[in-house]
Scaffold this motif. Structure first.
Motif, PDB file in Angstrom:
ATOM      1  N   THR A 147      -6.026   4.459  -0.809  1.00 55.05           N
ATOM      2  CA  THR A 147      -5.179   5.520  -1.322  1.00 55.05           C
ATOM      3  C   THR A 147      -5.939   6.193  -2.473  1.00 55.05           C
ATOM      4  O   THR A 147      -7.118   5.954  -2.656  1.00 55.05           O
ATOM      5  CB  THR A 147      -3.806   4.970  -1.768  1.00 55.05           C
ATOM      6  OG1 THR A 147      -3.010   6.041  -2.240  1.00 55.05           O
ATOM      7  CG2 THR A 147      -3.929   3.929  -2.848  1.00 55.05           C
ATOM      8  N   GLU A 203       3.768   5.588  -5.967  1.00 52.45           N
ATOM      9  CA  GLU A 203       4.153   5.390  -7.362  1.00 52.45           C
ATOM     10  C   GLU A 203       3.745   6.532  -8.278  1.00 52.45           C
ATOM     11  O   GLU A 203       4.357   6.731  -9.311  1.00 52.45           O
ATOM     12  CB  GLU A 203       3.612   4.058  -7.884  1.00 52.45           C
ATOM     13  CG  GLU A 203       2.125   4.028  -8.097  1.00 52.45           C
ATOM     14  CD  GLU A 203       1.673   2.670  -8.592  1.00 52.45           C
ATOM     15  OE1 GLU A 203       0.609   2.591  -9.166  1.00 52.45           O
ATOM     16  OE2 GLU A 203       2.419   1.687  -8.401  1.00 52.45           O
ATOM     17  N   ILE A 235       0.839  -1.195   0.000  1.00 49.17           N
ATOM     18  CA  ILE A 235       0.000   0.000   0.000  1.00 49.17           C
ATOM     19  C   ILE A 235       0.881   1.255   0.000  1.00 49.17           C
ATOM     20  O   ILE A 235       0.586   2.243  -0.661  1.00 49.17           O
ATOM     21  CB  ILE A 235      -0.996  -0.017   1.183  1.00 49.17           C
ATOM     22  CG1 ILE A 235      -2.046   1.067   1.044  1.00 49.17           C
ATOM     23  CG2 ILE A 235      -0.328   0.050   2.525  1.00 49.17           C
ATOM     24  CD1 ILE A 235      -3.127   0.720   0.078  1.00 49.17           C
ATOM     25  N   LEU A 267      -5.922  -4.138   2.031  1.00 46.14           N
ATOM     26  CA  LEU A 267      -4.594  -3.580   2.314  1.00 46.14           C
ATOM     27  C   LEU A 267      -4.653  -2.124   2.758  1.00 46.14           C
ATOM     28  O   LEU A 267      -3.715  -1.620   3.356  1.00 46.14           O
ATOM     29  CB  LEU A 267      -3.692  -3.677   1.080  1.00 46.14           C
ATOM     30  CG  LEU A 267      -3.311  -5.076   0.618  1.00 46.14           C
ATOM     31  CD1 LEU A 267      -2.374  -4.999  -0.568  1.00 46.14           C
ATOM     32  CD2 LEU A 267      -2.662  -5.860   1.728  1.00 46.14           C
ATOM     33  N   ARG A 313      -3.839  -5.659 -11.041  1.00 47.47           N
ATOM     34  CA  ARG A 313      -2.404  -5.895 -11.158  1.00 47.47           C
ATOM     35  C   ARG A 313      -2.153  -7.365 -10.886  1.00 47.47           C
ATOM     36  O   ARG A 313      -2.043  -7.788  -9.728  1.00 47.47           O
ATOM     37  CB  ARG A 313      -1.640  -5.031 -10.180  1.00 47.47           C
ATOM     38  CG  ARG A 313      -1.976  -3.573 -10.410  1.00 47.47           C
ATOM     39  CD  ARG A 313      -1.005  -2.693  -9.739  1.00 47.47           C
ATOM     40  NE  ARG A 313      -1.385  -1.315 -10.013  1.00 47.47           N
ATOM     41  CZ  ARG A 313      -0.670  -0.287  -9.649  1.00 47.47           C
ATOM     42  NH1 ARG A 313       0.440  -0.464  -8.998  1.00 47.47           N
ATOM     43  NH2 ARG A 313      -1.069   0.935  -9.941  1.00 47.47           N
ATOM     44  N   LEU A 325       2.036   1.724  -3.474  1.00 52.28           N
ATOM     45  CA  LEU A 325       0.952   2.280  -4.286  1.00 52.28           C
ATOM     46  C   LEU A 325       0.832   3.776  -4.072  1.00 52.28           C
ATOM     47  O   LEU A 325       0.605   4.540  -5.003  1.00 52.28           O
ATOM     48  CB  LEU A 325      -0.366   1.645  -3.859  1.00 52.28           C
ATOM     49  CG  LEU A 325      -0.877   0.447  -4.618  1.00 52.28           C
ATOM     50  CD1 LEU A 325      -2.172  -0.016  -4.004  1.00 52.28           C
ATOM     51  CD2 LEU A 325      -1.073   0.787  -6.072  1.00 52.28           C
ATOM     52  N   ARG A 326       0.985   4.173  -2.804  1.00 56.74           N
ATOM     53  CA  ARG A 326       0.830   5.594  -2.486  1.00 56.74           C
ATOM     54  C   ARG A 326       1.941   6.416  -3.112  1.00 56.74           C
ATOM     55  O   ARG A 326       1.798   7.592  -3.353  1.00 56.74           O
ATOM     56  CB  ARG A 326       0.832   5.789  -0.968  1.00 56.74           C
ATOM     57  CG  ARG A 326      -0.510   5.462  -0.356  1.00 56.74           C
ATOM     58  CD  ARG A 326      -0.462   5.497   1.143  1.00 56.74           C
ATOM     59  NE  ARG A 326      -1.750   5.064   1.684  1.00 56.74           N
ATOM     60  CZ  ARG A 326      -1.906   4.468   2.847  1.00 56.74           C
ATOM     61  NH1 ARG A 326      -0.861   4.220   3.605  1.00 56.74           N
ATOM     62  NH2 ARG A 326      -3.088   4.110   3.251  1.00 56.74           N
TER      63      ARG A 326
END
Lengths: 115, 211
Positions: free
Chosen positions: B13, A10, A4, B10, B183, A7-8
């Protein structure tokens, strides 16, 4: 680094022009008009900067035709082409919401003087 | 065709679409989910696929369950969780297949089931958003329930009256969430919006019923 967090991070822009609260900043916004893309600039005083990482936003305020206008800009949005620091301001607080209630000279941020 | 997977929440965001629109997303780690058993209309009277998720020690698993895992070859690495996903037709998978995020495609709609965060025994203000009374002027009626019904005319409290009680820690499904990204290499689904439960909580991701 966990998934996570990765992800934040990228979609973070590698480099952001440094600017501070009270600065006058020009932001270049990509606008799609009739299938064509052009860049529109918005100049204003940074009155707040909130959030962190991908969610970070900056609030710009300007007086346009006698009318106060505020725009909240997501810093890491792909629609934001870039920032330009036009003037450094000298302020003593992190949020300049008091500017909303002021008019004329009082609604201006003093320029930072370097000795 | 209906399909489903077991996953782990998870966290949330933001992502940006190609047009630059910011979308709040929840990341779900789905799979790898090994297919443990198949249920068919002819043999079992219903269609489903039995999936596993995660891993736990073989010594902690009963022999009955290990026997069930044998056809899938999972006796050495038994899954931590075993769940069935109901299908609308006989399953096309084979026992031992590993299902992952690529089962779903971007822009598909899914329902996500999870166990909500427990809030314990909550009063009506927190649980049902009652207004409560005023804090000052000497009143004692601040966060109390108030009247729960009429007098002798019904002579009873109506059913489903909103009252204090256990809040959260129940299974809930959020329907029709859009899959923003898939993904496959990380077995990651990014779905638009929030899903029930804490980060790290177990969720079921199924094809949307209403789409």
């Amino acid at each position: 680094m966990n998934t996570i967090e990765a992800l934040r991070q990228e979609n973070l822009k590698p480099e952001i022009t440094p600017f501070a609260i009270g600065d006058t900043v020009q932001v270049d916004v990509r606008i799609v008009e009739g299938g064509k893309e052009r860049i529109q600039a918005f100049t204003g005083t940074v009155i707040a900067r909130t959030g962190s990482g991908i969610a970070e936003t900056v609030t710009l305020r300007r007086i346009s035709h006698g009318q106060g206008v505020e725009r909240i800009i997501p810093i890491h949005s792909p629609r934001i082409a870039g920032f330009k620091r036009i003037r450094e301001g000298s302020v003593r607080r992190a949020k300049l919401y008091y500017l909303r209630g002021e008019v004329g000279n009082a609604a201006r941020v003093k320029e930072k003087r370097l000795h | 065709m209906k399909k489903g997977l077991i996953g782990k929440k998870l966290g949330m965001t933001h992502i940006y679409t190609e047009t630059g629109v910011m979308v709040p997303v929840t990341a779900i780690e789905v799979g790898p989910c090994p297919v443990i058993a198949l249920k068919t209309q002819a043999k079992d009277g219903y269609c489903a696929v039995q999936l596993g998720f995660g891993v736990r020690k073989a010594k902690n698993v009963s022999k009955a369950v290990l026997g069930n895992l044998a056809p899938a070859g999972l006796q050495a690495t038994p899954p931590a969780i075993i769940r069935e996903v109901r299908l609308d037709a006989d399953p096309e998978y084979k026992v031992g297949d590993k299902l992952g995020a690529d089962l779903f495609a971007a822009n598909e709609f899914v329902d996500v089931t999870g166990r909500t965060k427990g809030r314990g025994f909550a009063g009506v203000v927190r649980r049902w958003n009652f207004g409560g009374g005023r804090g000052s002027h000497g009143g004692a009626w601040e966060r109390r329930t108030g009247s729960i019904g009429m007098c002798s005319a019904p002579g009873k409290v109506e059913k489903r009256r909103k009252m204090p009680g256990q809040m959260g820690n129940v299974n809930r499904t959020v329907q029709s969430l859009q899959v923003m990204q898939v993904r496959a290499e990380q077995n990651l689904l990014l779905v638009k919006g929030a899903i029930p439960g804490p980060t790290g909580g177990l969720v079921m991701v199924r094809s949307a019923v209403k789409k």
